[in-house]
Design an enzyme around this catalytic site. Sequence first.
Site, mmCIF file in Angstrom:
data_model
loop_
_atom_site.group_PDB
_atom_site.id
_atom_site.type_symbol
_atom_site.label_atom_id
_atom_site.label_comp_id
_atom_site.label_asym_id
_atom_site.label_seq_id
_atom_site.Cartn_x
_atom_site.Cartn_y
_atom_site.Cartn_z
ATOM 1 N N LYS A 29 0.811 -1.215 0.000
ATOM 2 C CA LYS A 29 0.000 0.000 0.000
ATOM 3 C C LYS A 29 0.849 1.272 0.000
ATOM 4 C CE LYS A 29 -0.673 0.051 5.033
ATOM 5 N NZ LYS A 29 0.024 1.314 5.290
ATOM 6 N N THR A 30 1.980 1.262 0.742
ATOM 7 C CA THR A 30 2.813 2.467 0.779
ATOM 8 C C THR A 30 3.374 2.765 -0.605
ATOM 9 O OG1 THR A 30 3.398 1.952 3.068
ATOM 10 C CG2 THR A 30 4.739 3.588 1.941
ATOM 11 N N ASP A 214 -3.671 7.258 4.569
ATOM 12 C CA ASP A 214 -3.188 5.901 4.843
ATOM 13 C C ASP A 214 -3.838 5.389 6.124
ATOM 14 O OD1 ASP A 214 -1.753 3.573 4.623
ATOM 15 O OD2 ASP A 214 0.105 4.408 5.414
ATOM 16 N N GLU A 215 -3.894 4.070 6.282
ATOM 17 C CA GLU A 215 -4.476 3.436 7.472
ATOM 18 C C GLU A 215 -5.872 4.001 7.757
ATOM 19 O OE1 GLU A 215 -3.152 0.913 8.591
ATOM 20 O OE2 GLU A 215 -0.976 1.026 8.421
ATOM 21 N N GLN A 245 -7.692 -5.053 9.572
ATOM 22 C CA GLN A 245 -6.652 -4.601 10.493
ATOM 23 C C GLN A 245 -7.117 -3.417 11.338
ATOM 24 O OE1 GLN A 245 -2.401 -4.947 9.088
ATOM 25 N NE2 GLN A 245 -3.400 -4.915 7.095
ATOM 26 N N ARG A 602 2.295 -10.668 10.387
ATOM 27 C CA ARG A 602 3.616 -10.039 10.561
ATOM 28 C C ARG A 602 4.726 -10.979 10.095
ATOM 29 N NH1 ARG A 602 1.983 -5.845 9.755
ATOM 30 N NH2 ARG A 602 0.060 -7.001 9.421
#
Length: 670
Positions: A29-30, A214-215, A245, A602
Site C-alpha cells: 500500500k505504501t 493511509d491506514e 486490520q 507479521r
Amino acid sequence: MSELNPAQREAVTHVSGPLLVLAGAGSGKTRVITEKLAWLLDRGLAAPEHICAVTFTNRAAREMTDRIRARLGREVARALRVCTFHRLGLDIFRAECAAAGYRPRFSILDQADAQQLLREAVTAEGASNAAMAALQSRISTWKNDLVSPDAAATSAQDELEHREAAVYAHYQRTLRAYNAVDFDDLLVLPFTLLRDDPVALTSWRRRIRYLLVDEYQDTNRAQYELMKLLAGEPGRFTVVGDDDQSIYAWRGARSENLTGLARDWASLKVVKLEQNYRCSQRILNVANRLISGNPHVYEKRLWSAAGHGDAVRVMSAHSSADEAERIGAEILSGQRARGHHWRDYAILYRGNHQARAFEQVLRDRGIPYIISGGTSFFDRAEIKDLMAYLRLAVNADDDAAFLRIVNVPRRELGTQTLERLSRYAGDRGVSLLSATWEAGAAAAVGPRAAPHLQGFGRVMAQLASAVEDADAEPVALCREFLDGIDYPQWLRDSRDDPRAAERAQANVEEFLDWLGRLAQRLEGASLAEVLNHLALMDRLSRDDDDTSRDAVRLMTLHAAKGLEFDHVYLVGLEEDLLPHHACQEGAALEEERRLAYVGITRARRTLSLSHARTRSRFGEVQVMTPSRFLEEIRGEGVVFEHEDQPASHEEKRARAKDHLAGLRSLLGES
C-alpha cells in the site's frame, strides 16, 4: 509503473473521483501511495504544494517521505504536505485560531499536564478522583466523536453522567483560559472552525486539492468529518485501508467509516489489493481462515506468489515458564545453528505483562532483546521540566507549565504563596506568570516570598526575550539558560543516587541534541513551532524503538502493526488472554480476531503459535483453555502438537545445552 500488479496500477491511475483502496496486509500500500503521488505530479493533475498525504504516526510519515524523496527528489518531497492527522489539524488551527478566540502562541498540553487540569476540574465540580483515568478516556471519546460539553450534558441520563459533563465543561473552560489545547483538540477545533467558516474552508480546499489517507480504517469520527470537509463534494481523495486490520476501537477508531464513504460519495470506486508480498501461502491460508469468522462489507482473500512455505506450528506448553523456555531455546538454536540474526525474531503477545517470563529467559540465555513501549522519553521529569520552561517562554498564559517549574530549581515558593498568587491572578484576569510582573502581586504574596517570585518572573522574561530573537540558535540558548539557573546542580541535589543524576543529565543532553536536529530539519521554524512539533512527536512516536539493533523484539500485537519479521512467535493463545476476557462476544470479539490476524500476518517465513496449559496469576496457578481462534485456523498447513506430549529426553538435553551456551556467552567464554 511497469512493476505494479494490475490492481495496484488501477489504484494509482484512478483520479476521476473518490477511491477506496482495500489493501490487505503486505500488499504494497505504501508503494501505491508513493506511485499515486508521482502519477498526480507527472501528469500535472496537482502541484506538490496542493497535495496532502496523511497517516497516523510520525514514523509512518517519515517512511512515506523517504520513499517520496527517493522516487521524486528532495525538492518535491519538501513541497508536499506529508503528515499525521494531528499535525494537519495543528497547521489548520494555527492559521485560524484567532477565529476561535485563541492567541497564536497557544500551548499543546501533554497527557500529564492535561490530567492535572482535569484533576482541578474534578475537584471544582465535586466529582470523585477515583475514576480519573476513565474520565480522561471518556472526555477523549467525546471529543473524537465531536460531542461538545453542552451536548454531553443534554444527553446525560443520570447524576453521574451530569457530573462528568460538568467536569468536561470546566476542563474546556480552563484550557481556553490557559490559551492551551490538548491532543484531541487538534482534531475537534480545526473541524469546528472549517465547518463554521465558509471562507476558511474555501481557502483550505484551495490549498489541499488532493488528499491521500493511509491506514484509513483507524480514523475516528472527527478525522472522518475533517477529511470530508477538505475533500468536498467532488471527493478529491484516495483512502487506503484494511477493515481486517482495524484494531483501535478502544481509542476511537470507527471501522464503519469504510461504509460511510459509499454513503457520502455515491461515485466511490473500490479497488482491492489481495496479492501479498510478505508471507508464504500457508501463513496467508491461516490468516484467511481466521478472519473469515468476521463479517465483511467488502470480501477479499490474500494470496502469495512466494510459495507454500513452512507449515504453521501450534505449540502446547505445560506452563507460561515452559512456553518461554521453549521459545528462548528455539531462538538461540536458530541464531547459532542457522545463522539467523536476533532481529529476525519477534515475540508477540496480547498484554504487556506477558513479557516478563520471556525477558527472564532471554536474559538467562544471553539473547539481546528490545521491548517496545514503556516510559516515553518525554515523560521523564527532567525532560518535562525543560519542556515546561520553553512552553512558558512562548506562552505566558500556560499556567500548567508555570506551576511545574516555578520551584525547579527550588525558589522557596510554598503552596500558600502560590494559592495567594492564584487568587490575585484570578481577580485580575491574568495568567500566573503575567501576575508576577505586576506590582500588586508582591503585596498579595507577602514580603518574604515576593523577591523570590519576582526573581522567577525576571528569569522567564529574559528567556521569553531570547526566544523572540529570530537569530537565536535553540540549543545554545537552552544551554545558556540552564546554566544560568544552575539546573545541572539542581539535578545533582535533587537525587540521592549520583548515577541517577548522571542519567538525568545525559537525558538533558540527548534532548538538546534532538532539539538541534529538529530545528535543522524544520528550516526557519521558530522555537514555538519546534516545541509544538515536539509535543506531537511525544504522542505519535512512542513506537520509535531502535530498529537497527540486532535484538529480538518483544511487543504487543497493537505495537506490531505495520512491522514484519522473518520468524514470529504469537504467544498466549488462550481464552481470556486472546481473546481478552473483556472481549468475548460481538464487536469486541471481532476486534480480537482482527488483532490475532495482524499478528499472524507479521510473519514472512515461519509462524509459531503457542498456548500454555497453566499460568500463574496473582500467586495462584490457573488452568487455561486454548483459544477458540486455534480451532478456527485448523486445516491444511497447520501442525498441532499434542497437548499432553511431554518433552523428549533428547529435547531436554538440547535445551540444557543451549542454556549452558547462553550462560557462557554472558560470561564471555568461548
